[in-house]
Structure formats: C-alpha cells, structure tokens
Design a protein around this motif. Structure first.
Motif, PDB file in Angstrom:
ATOM      1  N   THR A  70       0.848  -1.178   0.000  1.00 28.96           N
ATOM      2  CA  THR A  70       0.000   0.000   0.000  1.00 28.96           C
ATOM      3  C   THR A  70       0.887   1.233   0.000  1.00 28.96           C
ATOM      4  OG1 THR A  70      -1.654  -1.199   1.286  1.00 28.96           O
ATOM      5  CG2 THR A  70      -1.856   1.199   1.230  1.00 28.96           C
ATOM      6  N   ILE A  71       0.583   2.177  -0.879  1.00 22.22           N
ATOM      7  CA  ILE A  71       1.304   3.450  -0.883  1.00 22.22           C
ATOM      8  C   ILE A  71       0.772   4.250   0.313  1.00 22.22           C
ATOM      9  CG2 ILE A  71       1.784   5.574  -2.139  1.00 22.22           C
ATOM     10  CD1 ILE A  71       1.360   3.990  -4.738  1.00 22.22           C
ATOM     11  N   PRO A  72       1.637   4.639   1.250  1.00 27.30           N
ATOM     12  CA  PRO A  72       1.179   5.341   2.454  1.00 27.30           C
ATOM     13  C   PRO A  72       0.440   6.648   2.138  1.00 27.30           C
ATOM     14  CG  PRO A  72       3.470   4.657   2.679  1.00 27.30           C
ATOM     15  CD  PRO A  72       3.079   4.416   1.252  1.00 27.30           C
ATOM     16  N   ARG A  73      -0.509   6.979   2.977  1.00 27.54           N
ATOM     17  CA  ARG A  73      -1.337   8.169   2.782  1.00 27.54           C
ATOM     18  C   ARG A  73      -0.495   9.439   2.648  1.00 27.54           C
ATOM     19  NH1 ARG A  73      -5.615   8.857   7.100  1.00 27.54           N
ATOM     20  NH2 ARG A  73      -6.761   7.453   5.732  1.00 27.54           N
ATOM     21  N   GLU A  74       0.525   9.588   3.496  1.00 30.35           N
ATOM     22  CA  GLU A  74       1.340  10.807   3.436  1.00 30.35           C
ATOM     23  C   GLU A  74       2.070  10.936   2.100  1.00 30.35           C
ATOM     24  OE1 GLU A  74       3.470   7.658   5.876  1.00 30.35           O
ATOM     25  OE2 GLU A  74       1.521   8.621   6.019  1.00 30.35           O
ATOM     26  N   VAL A  75       2.470   9.825   1.516  1.00 31.33           N
ATOM     27  CA  VAL A  75       3.115   9.841   0.198  1.00 31.33           C
ATOM     28  C   VAL A  75       2.090  10.186  -0.879  1.00 31.33           C
ATOM     29  CG1 VAL A  75       4.279   8.401  -1.536  1.00 31.33           C
ATOM     30  CG2 VAL A  75       4.922   8.226   0.879  1.00 31.33           C
ATOM     31  N   ARG A  76       0.905   9.570  -0.800  1.00 34.85           N
ATOM     32  CA  ARG A  76      -0.148   9.859  -1.787  1.00 34.85           C
ATOM     33  C   ARG A  76      -0.535  11.326  -1.765  1.00 34.85           C
ATOM     34  NH1 ARG A  76      -2.737   5.339   0.741  1.00 34.85           N
ATOM     35  NH2 ARG A  76      -4.422   6.739   1.385  1.00 34.85           N
ATOM     36  N   GLU A  77      -0.678  11.880  -0.564  1.00 34.78           N
ATOM     37  CA  GLU A  77      -1.066  13.286  -0.452  1.00 34.78           C
ATOM     38  C   GLU A  77       0.047  14.227  -0.891  1.00 34.78           C
ATOM     39  OE1 GLU A  77      -2.327  13.609   3.631  1.00 34.78           O
ATOM     40  OE2 GLU A  77      -4.305  12.717   3.189  1.00 34.78           O
ATOM     41  N   ALA A  78       1.282  13.935  -0.529  1.00 31.49           N
ATOM     42  CA  ALA A  78       2.410  14.804  -0.873  1.00 31.49           C
ATOM     43  C   ALA A  78       2.688  14.839  -2.374  1.00 31.49           C
ATOM     44  CB  ALA A  78       3.664  14.361  -0.117  1.00 31.49           C
ATOM     45  N   TYR A  79       2.503  13.699  -3.057  1.00 31.38           N
ATOM     46  CA  TYR A  79       2.862  13.606  -4.472  1.00 31.38           C
ATOM     47  C   TYR A  79       1.647  13.507  -5.395  1.00 31.38           C
ATOM     48  CZ  TYR A  79       7.601  12.971  -2.810  1.00 31.38           C
ATOM     49  OH  TYR A  79       8.816  13.154  -2.209  1.00 31.38           O
ATOM     50  N   GLY A  80       0.456  13.503  -4.849  1.00 24.99           N
ATOM     51  CA  GLY A  80      -0.752  13.461  -5.668  1.00 24.99           C
ATOM     52  C   GLY A  80      -0.976  12.129  -6.367  1.00 24.99           C
ATOM     53  N   VAL A  81      -0.576  11.041  -5.733  1.00 23.11           N
ATOM     54  CA  VAL A  81      -0.783   9.712  -6.311  1.00 23.11           C
ATOM     55  C   VAL A  81      -2.221   9.288  -6.033  1.00 23.11           C
ATOM     56  CG1 VAL A  81      -0.035   7.298  -6.322  1.00 23.11           C
ATOM     57  CG2 VAL A  81       1.644   9.117  -5.938  1.00 23.11           C
ATOM     58  N   LYS A  82      -2.963   8.975  -7.097  1.00 18.51           N
ATOM     59  CA  LYS A  82      -4.369   8.605  -6.960  1.00 18.51           C
ATOM     60  C   LYS A  82      -4.602   7.197  -7.510  1.00 18.51           C
ATOM     61  CE  LYS A  82      -5.575  12.233  -9.439  1.00 18.51           C
ATOM     62  NZ  LYS A  82      -4.261  12.704  -9.718  1.00 18.51           N
ATOM     63  N   PRO A  83      -5.699   6.558  -7.077  1.00 20.02           N
ATOM     64  CA  PRO A  83      -6.038   5.254  -7.650  1.00 20.02           C
ATOM     65  C   PRO A  83      -6.138   5.344  -9.177  1.00 20.02           C
ATOM     66  CG  PRO A  83      -7.390   5.673  -5.741  1.00 20.02           C
ATOM     67  CD  PRO A  83      -6.643   6.946  -6.025  1.00 20.02           C
ATOM     68  N   LEU A  84      -5.701   4.291  -9.840  1.00 18.97           N
ATOM     69  CA  LEU A  84      -5.678   4.132 -11.294  1.00 18.97           C
ATOM     70  C   LEU A  84      -4.590   4.954 -11.980  1.00 18.97           C
ATOM     71  CD1 LEU A  84      -9.517   4.012 -12.025  1.00 18.97           C
ATOM     72  CD2 LEU A  84      -7.959   2.127 -11.513  1.00 18.97           C
ATOM     73  N   ASP A  85      -3.769   5.704 -11.222  1.00 17.69           N
ATOM     74  CA  ASP A  85      -2.617   6.381 -11.811  1.00 17.69           C
ATOM     75  C   ASP A  85      -1.590   5.332 -12.229  1.00 17.69           C
ATOM     76  OD1 ASP A  85      -3.653   8.881 -11.371  1.00 17.69           O
ATOM     77  OD2 ASP A  85      -2.182   9.477  -9.853  1.00 17.69           O
ATOM     78  N   GLU A  86      -0.875   5.615 -13.289  1.00 20.22           N
ATOM     79  CA  GLU A  86       0.197   4.721 -13.727  1.00 20.22           C
ATOM     80  C   GLU A  86       1.479   5.130 -13.014  1.00 20.22           C
ATOM     81  OE1 GLU A  86       2.286   4.162 -17.872  1.00 20.22           O
ATOM     82  OE2 GLU A  86       0.366   3.099 -17.829  1.00 20.22           O
TER      83      GLU A  86
END
Length: 108
Positions: A70-86
């Motif tokens: 799982t990509i950690p929440r803080e990483v997703r929020e900091a870099y804008g990683v969203k579901p279905l992103d490549e």
C-alpha cells in the motif's frame, strides 16, 4: 484461473489499484528474491518524480507468490498519487526478512 503477468525485471510499469495498493507479480518477486521478506524499501516514479518509500509491508495471499504493498497516505497526499494512476517501480530492496526478524526476537 492463471492470470500470470510476465515481467522481465525492473523498472516495471503498473497502475495503482482502487485501494491504493500496487501489485508485484510473482515472477518479479522470484526474480528479486523477496519471497520471504516482510518489509521492503520501494522506489517508484510518478509523473516524472522519483519517490522513495521506506519499509512498506509486503502483503501476500496464502496461495500466491505475488505481493502487494500500500502506498502510504502521506506519500499519496504529498505527491498526488491517486487510484488508477500509472506508476513505474524503479527499485525494490528488502528491508527485513521474516527469518532475520524471528532470529532477532529469539536472541533477546
């Protein structure tokens, strides 16, 4: 039901699942020799940016060699990683093996 994903090595391009997890196919797990690892340090590329993620837990299914993390929440929020992103998995290194952890616990 055999849905094997052929991967020759890293880097490996994939999509983030809807639950923010990323699949590491079984042949890549075997190639990297991380079958017995519980944690890994992962380097991914998302929209041209390199992201280092330390000590992600490698999730597994009882019957499969493939792993997910799982990509950690803080990483997703900091870099804008969203579901279905490549994303592109650039590197995966073992952070700790199950055997090393067990041996360490037995020593104390």
């Amino acid at each position: 039901m055999n849905r094997e994903i052929k991967v020759n090595g890293l880097p490996y391009r994939t999509r983030v699942y809807i639950n923010n997890q990323v699949l590491i196919p079984s042949n890549l797990v075997k190639l990297l020799g991380i079958e017995k690892n519980l944690f890994a340090n992962v380097v991914i590329r998302h929209e041209g940016r390199i992201i280092n993620i330390s000590r992600v837990k490698l999730l597994r299914n009882r019957r499969a060699t493939s792993r997910q993390f799982t990509i950690p929440r803080e990483v997703r929020e900091a870099y804008g990683v969203k579901p279905l992103d490549e994303i592109e998995i650039v590197n995966i290194e073992p952070a700790e093996t199950i055997n090393n952890r067990r041996d360490e616990l037995l020593r104390h």
